[in-house]
Design a protein around this motif. Sequence first.
Motif, PDB file in Angstrom:
ATOM      1  N   PHE A  74      -5.914   1.533  -7.428  1.00  0.00           N
ATOM      2  CA  PHE A  74      -6.716   2.494  -6.666  1.00  0.00           C
ATOM      3  C   PHE A  74      -6.640   2.218  -5.157  1.00  0.00           C
ATOM      4  CE2 PHE A  74     -10.922   2.353  -4.555  1.00  0.00           C
ATOM      5  CZ  PHE A  74     -11.105   3.701  -4.310  1.00  0.00           C
ATOM      6  N   GLN A  75      -6.858   0.960  -4.794  1.00  0.00           N
ATOM      7  CA  GLN A  75      -6.954   0.608  -3.374  1.00  0.00           C
ATOM      8  C   GLN A  75      -5.610   0.732  -2.661  1.00  0.00           C
ATOM      9  OE1 GLN A  75      -5.848  -2.536  -1.859  1.00  0.00           O
ATOM     10  NE2 GLN A  75      -6.744  -2.084   0.137  1.00  0.00           N
ATOM     11  N   LYS A  76      -4.533   0.415  -3.365  1.00  0.00           N
ATOM     12  CA  LYS A  76      -3.193   0.543  -2.778  1.00  0.00           C
ATOM     13  C   LYS A  76      -2.646   1.966  -2.873  1.00  0.00           C
ATOM     14  CE  LYS A  76      -1.279  -4.120  -3.566  1.00  0.00           C
ATOM     15  NZ  LYS A  76      -0.183  -4.851  -4.278  1.00  0.00           N
ATOM     16  N   GLU A  77      -3.303   2.810  -3.650  1.00  0.00           N
ATOM     17  CA  GLU A  77      -2.804   4.157  -3.943  1.00  0.00           C
ATOM     18  C   GLU A  77      -1.367   4.082  -4.463  1.00  0.00           C
ATOM     19  OE1 GLU A  77      -2.108   7.608  -1.075  1.00  0.00           O
ATOM     20  OE2 GLU A  77      -4.125   8.067  -1.783  1.00  0.00           O
ATOM     21  N   ARG A 105       0.845  -1.198   0.000  1.00  0.00           N
ATOM     22  CA  ARG A 105       0.000   0.000   0.000  1.00  0.00           C
ATOM     23  C   ARG A 105       0.879   1.246   0.000  1.00  0.00           C
ATOM     24  NH1 ARG A 105      -5.565  -0.700   3.296  1.00  0.00           N
ATOM     25  NH2 ARG A 105      -6.014  -2.873   2.753  1.00  0.00           N
ATOM     26  N   ASN A 163      -4.682  -4.998 -12.380  1.00  0.00           N
ATOM     27  CA  ASN A 163      -5.963  -4.821 -11.710  1.00  0.00           C
ATOM     28  C   ASN A 163      -6.095  -3.348 -11.322  1.00  0.00           C
ATOM     29  OD1 ASN A 163      -7.943  -4.625  -9.591  1.00  0.00           O
ATOM     30  ND2 ASN A 163      -7.854  -6.847  -9.390  1.00  0.00           N
ATOM     31  N   THR A 164      -6.967  -2.640 -12.016  1.00  0.00           N
ATOM     32  CA  THR A 164      -7.077  -1.201 -11.760  1.00  0.00           C
ATOM     33  C   THR A 164      -7.600  -0.899 -10.362  1.00  0.00           C
ATOM     34  OG1 THR A 164      -9.258  -1.175 -12.824  1.00  0.00           O
ATOM     35  CG2 THR A 164      -7.342  -0.625 -14.189  1.00  0.00           C
ATOM     36  N   TYR A 165      -8.405  -1.810  -9.807  1.00  0.00           N
ATOM     37  CA  TYR A 165      -8.867  -1.600  -8.432  1.00  0.00           C
ATOM     38  C   TYR A 165      -7.692  -1.689  -7.455  1.00  0.00           C
ATOM     39  CZ  TYR A 165     -11.395  -1.913  -4.065  1.00  0.00           C
ATOM     40  OH  TYR A 165     -11.845  -1.656  -2.780  1.00  0.00           O
ATOM     41  N   GLU A 166      -6.746  -2.593  -7.746  1.00  0.00           N
ATOM     42  CA  GLU A 166      -5.582  -2.728  -6.887  1.00  0.00           C
ATOM     43  C   GLU A 166      -4.750  -1.436  -6.901  1.00  0.00           C
ATOM     44  OE1 GLU A 166      -1.871  -5.889  -6.229  1.00  0.00           O
ATOM     45  OE2 GLU A 166      -2.952  -5.848  -8.127  1.00  0.00           O
TER      46      GLU A 166
END
Length: 338
Positions: A272-275, A248, A267-270
């Motif tokens: 986003f979620q990890k910034e 992260r 994974n685009t969410y990854e």
Amino acid sequence: MEALVLTGKKQLEVQDIAKPEVKPNEVLIHTAFAGICGTDHALYAGLPGSADAVPPIVLGHENSGVVKEIGSAVTNVKVGDRVTVDPNIYCGECKYCHTARPELCENLSAVGVTRNGGFEEFFTAPASVVYPIPDNVDLKSAAIVEPISCAVHGIKLLKPSPYQKALVIGDGFMGELFVQILQAYGIHQVDLAGIVDEKLAMNKELFGAKNTFNTAKGDQVPTGEYDVVIEAVGLPQTQEMAIESAARGGQVLMFGVGGPDAKFEMNTYEVFQKELTIQGSFINPNAFEDSLALLSSGKLNVKPLMSHELDYKQVDDFVNGRLGVVSKAVVKVGGEEA
């Protein structure tokens, strides 16, 4: 004078060519050593490097040598100085040069790419890109300041901090440089993933890599663990590994040069979620002084990484893969006595 000339796609010839004349703002250098890198492989195969190379051209953008003549306007070096050369020449006029991003110059030219380089006895370069070598740095090591400076530029684009853990993906020459340079910039733990046991062992024993992973033998690289990840291969699978291994808030440097049409999935969410910060890195602006200082201080030891010293006639064997496993090859032109 003798030169190794790229005369066409995958065509190298040793030729006798004219010694270059020196313009007022230029320096004539007797070449000592010239390194060979992935860019030279690409140019040999007809692919672009930092710029397009149009045959006939003398390659060799990683150079060291001795100043033999200076132009009438040159003041920063003198005849007899041992020097190395930053090959990249910026126009100073485009919007990127005007906004402190010269590496993106719209009119980039380069010694050993768009003008003759170090695979010849004597070459010229603008005095503005010629750097004196510290007394305690030998000419052979100085020939590879350019790749060192590319790694230094990449790290400068990040925000390294001592508490961080870093992973270098790739045990080629550039990956091995990153292992040492990351530590020189203060990162306390650097791990290395690669495919050659001997290289992984050397980086652990000599250069301070804490953990090593041979991915060709099934070693699993930890996921979500590293604050800084350097991808120094340029393949889709290693680029995906870089994203997955980042923690992260992690920073991922995409340093390895991929194919012009290559793509990788993430994974685009990854992200986003990890910034995550995913950073590209191109060539080496304003990094030669730091690179020379790393060599002079002893924080960077490149001699164990230089596995092959070649003459002109062996270069074709090298670029065609006939010399086996090569960590780093340099062409001996004039040698230490240049």
